[in-house]
Design a protein around this motif. Sequence first.
Motif, PDB file in Angstrom:
ATOM      1  N   ASN A 455       0.776  -1.373  -0.025  1.00  0.00           N
ATOM      2  CA  ASN A 455       0.187  -0.066  -0.054  1.00  0.00           C
ATOM      3  C   ASN A 455       0.853   1.402   0.177  1.00  0.00           C
ATOM      4  N   PHE A 456       2.004   1.295   0.522  1.00  0.00           N
ATOM      5  CA  PHE A 456       2.926   2.515   0.699  1.00  0.00           C
ATOM      6  C   PHE A 456       4.149   2.743  -0.018  1.00  0.00           C
ATOM      7  N   VAL A 457       4.493   1.771  -0.685  1.00  0.00           N
ATOM      8  CA  VAL A 457       5.649   1.755  -1.540  1.00  0.00           C
ATOM      9  C   VAL A 457       5.618   2.051  -3.108  1.00  0.00           C
ATOM     10  N   SER A 458       5.890   3.327  -3.227  1.00  0.00           N
ATOM     11  CA  SER A 458       5.864   3.471  -4.759  1.00  0.00           C
ATOM     12  C   SER A 458       7.438   3.481  -5.498  1.00  0.00           C
ATOM     13  N   LEU A 459       7.493   2.392  -6.196  1.00  0.00           N
ATOM     14  CA  LEU A 459       8.593   1.604  -6.744  1.00  0.00           C
ATOM     15  C   LEU A 459       9.456   2.882  -7.533  1.00  0.00           C
TER      16      LEU A 459
END
Length: 582
Positions: A455-459
């Motif tokens: 939900n919170f990792v924008s790679l």
Amino acid sequence: MTDTAEYRVLARKYRPTTFADLIGQDALVQTLKNAIDTNKIAQAYILTGIRGIGKTTSARIIARALNCIGPDGKGTMTTNPCGVCEHCRAIAEDRHVDVIEIDAASNTGVANIREIIDTTRYNPTSARFKIYIIDEVHMLSVPAFNALLKTLEEPPERVKFIFATTEIRKVPITVLSRCQRFDLKRVEPELLTRHLKNIVQKENVTAQEEALKLIARAADGSVRDALSLLDQAIAHGAGNVDSELVRSMIGLTDRSLIVELYEHLMKGDIKATLSAFENQYNSGADPVVVLQDLLDLTHRITRIKIAESLADDPSFSPDEKKRCLYMAQQLSMPVLTRTWQMLLKGIDETTKAPNTKQAAEMVLIRLAYAAELPSPVDLIKQINEKKFNPDAGIRQNASDFQKKNELNPSFQPISAGNTAPRLQNQPKAFFASLADIVAYAYKQNEMMFAYNIENFVSLVSFEQGKIEFCPLDRTPPSLAGEIVEKLRLWTGKQWIVSVVNKTGGQTLIQQAHTNTENLKRSMAQQPLVTAILHAFPSARIETIRVKKEDDEPEISAYELNAFNEPNPHLNDDDTNEGDDDD
């Protein structure tokens, strides 16, 4: 004829009547003296402190100081009220019509406060000021406080309020901001001991100095409590107060038993520990109180370790002082702090347990076993010096346990030798993508870790040994460190995980939603689905299940929702691989 004069307890007989009689409250006396000398009297005062410290007494002294007219009737406000004028005598006897004392504990309502407000409109009958003393003011209701605010801020010129409370935090800040506050301090044991000496001299009572020190220490800074204990000691000793009598009276006779129990605990002698506890329990000791006494002793020993001069505690006998000083020298600070934490948690467990004796025994057993464990500092030192062998330690403990387990000789303990190979031979994982990490995390039951990555990792970038991602608004600040630790544990390699200020891609959850919507749009173009949607205009594709088998159609079923509004509880996982239901 028999003397029928009423006996007055010491707390009432020696209640201060002037500021000079107050002990240990120099700040209050000096501030009021300056205010009176400069004629700068506040409209309201609030006195706070522990029980028996002199809050109500101080309020009465203030009332006398503001209303005293001197022996000749021509005096002004003074910090040394004469005690003989009509106002001083009437206030001392609690019969002055212009000094109104109210117990807020029994007059909590707004109606009671409105009665006060109504009477403030009238001038004092005979005194210089009309004074309202409200004891335990924190007991007033919220509406009562609100009704008092306006009058408190702008009272009539000849009206003063004096509040007293033991719970200053329960008084609304709106009230506190309108009062001049005085915090009455606990009276130091040395000062309280001198005060008790003066009283026993006036009472023609013989008292050992050590006995008075014990009373002063037990009173915990409260003058009233000290006088009540002295009154009780005089009655028990028939006018002769000695230390042994005081120890027995206030429950210090078993202090040596607590010290002995503590020594057994710190030696790790479980049998002696339980035996000593059993003796105290059979003598009527409360298991919770025993643990609380051990907690108190831990605190005292810790203080002695910091400063040996603190060992001079009158509540301990010379032998107990010597033993506590020895334990302070032998026990390390990590052991003492660990004991404190275990006792603190153990007391909470014991109070909640259905059988307090059993719970207390389990706490003591934990403490005795923990006494043989190295402190974290020593453990790290042993590991660094390569002297620590966990396998040997566990095998030895298991062997000892098996030898002692006479009730079940066939018991086979689990040794480190049985478990270590499985941990050492566990295969290392390989991750080709962020999705692989999430899938593996779910298998390891690391649910929160997987949820945070989804939900919170924008790679930004992913390659073997290195990950870069852009944090979102709700990304946990510790997530990068967690990823490094998990990957090191699971892959056996050190990864570099960087939080960068670059635009990243969609999170895995966002990608899943996008893929699902694209698949739904694609499926909606299929002839059969188009026909169904045309026949049922309000229908929509809800879920798509994919078949893995080659001999079955790729799409086995469509769940159509015949409601006009979309389902707000759309399942995040719209594609369920391996689902064989038609």
